[in-house]
Design an enzyme around this catalytic site. Sequence first.
Site, PDB file in Angstrom:
ATOM      1  CB  VAL A  15      -0.793  -0.003   1.313  1.00 44.52           C
ATOM      2  CG1 VAL A  15      -1.795   1.019   1.310  1.00 44.52           C
ATOM      3  CG2 VAL A  15      -1.750  -1.300   1.260  1.00 44.52           C
ATOM      4  N   GLY A  25       3.428   2.345  -1.744  1.00 46.20           N
ATOM      5  CA  GLY A  25       4.900   2.280  -2.053  1.00 46.20           C
ATOM      6  C   GLY A  25       5.520   2.301  -0.745  1.00 46.20           C
ATOM      7  CB  ILE A  53       3.749   6.475   2.273  1.00 48.89           C
ATOM      8  CG1 ILE A  53       4.010   7.147   1.148  1.00 48.89           C
ATOM      9  CG2 ILE A  53       3.413   7.027   3.493  1.00 48.89           C
ATOM     10  CD1 ILE A  53       2.702   7.738   0.672  1.00 48.89           C
ATOM     11  CE  LYS A  76      -1.842   0.467  -4.144  1.00 52.97           C
ATOM     12  NZ  LYS A  76      -1.586   1.320  -5.306  1.00 52.97           N
TER      13      LYS A  76
END
Length: 443
Positions: free
Chosen positions: A134, A136, A138, A207
């Site tokens: 979810v 990338g 972060i 996501k």
Amino acid sequence: MARGRQEEIGIALLGLGNVGLGTFRILEAHAKDIERRLGARVRVLHALVKDAQKSRPKGLDVTTDPEVIFGDPAVQIVVELIGGTTVARELCLRAINTGRHVVTANKALLATHGEELFGRAQAAGVDLLFEGAVCGGIPIIRTLREALASDRIEAVIGIVNGTTNLILSAMAEEGSTYGAALARAQAAGFAEADPTLDVSGMDAAQKLCLLAQLAFTARLFPAQISVEGILGLEPADFSLAHEFGYVVKLLAIARRPPGGPLDARVHPAFVPRQSPLAEVRGGFNAVLLQSAALGPSLFYGQGAGAMPTGSAVVSDVIDACRDLLAGVAGRLPMLCAPNLADVALSPPGARQGRVYLRFTVSDAPGVLGRIAGVLGDKGVSIASVLQRQPKAGEPGATVVVFTHVAKETDVRAAVAEVDAFASTRAPTRFIRIEDEPPIGPAR
Ligand code: HSE
């Protein structure tokens, strides 16, 4: 399998595409830092690939045979980066069943088979970690699982798909065509193998389900939520949004008022230009959380691509290594029973909010009045209205209406009535305006 103090931890990568290569490069380039932080070396022992003849990074043992990986007792962590929901599921289950920790960046797999996989991992006493699935790079999964485990989350509002965000930014800011912008997202390695998943909103929905499961301990599947992609948007919507102080974004939203049903949806929305979400451009992602103790908080960064996603995957590998070294597993909640429960969902159309409507109509006496009349009859109050003459080649005049807060079913009923008029030349465009805090300024 060996647990407790050890000098080297062996891992295997399943898949060596964009994210697989990013993961390998980070493990290589940051090897010394990782070893210092961990007190042990991480070594990629094997990588499972489809084509062993392709050129690969030096020093990497590639194989097309999963038996090489599962037959090697030195492999303690399996990193699934194949994608898809069939082979990936089988290999993850096999890793779990053979007592290996699993790291995956596969949101489609977890959104579909998550409960089974997490349940099996819990029963087997291994970790199943998925930070890379979810947004990338972060660290939003860690934030929800750990940092905000103390708080009560009230809303999760995200721009969680880099491909569509790049397309929307390029169309709005550069006047790019949809096709050229999608090609850019594909070249940057953001898009899914089948980009329909991105542009239909399904990737964002997968996501959102993972985020909502963590935020609300709610069992949630993409098929349960209303999902609209970006394909219906036209250049006129971007220019009108700009003219009225908005930016068009694909939002993934999950809100749960205390004691109320969970409202989860994915759709394009008008976001006020002052909103922090309006500033999220290109392949960047952001998640805005509203929680009872912390209030609003924003998590921003690169949401896709080899290195950002690889960074999230490696952070999970390090976590799994820490658990191996400590001889523990399952410190973090698994997304399965008893941590997840069914919750009531808001029915489609229950949203109360402002809406942008773009009507395409014949430029004739009484048309504007009839539209206003239908909206009024349905209890939909108009906040502002604009009419434009048709330009050459356009099928009709444009009437734009910004509504006050209204019930979505009432607005939809009014639009259906207007679309049935002979004076209506094209289906009316309906886009929700999301300007309530925390998206818009506090009121
Ligand atoms: N296709 C996804 C995106 C990749 O564009 O955001 C990251 O999950």
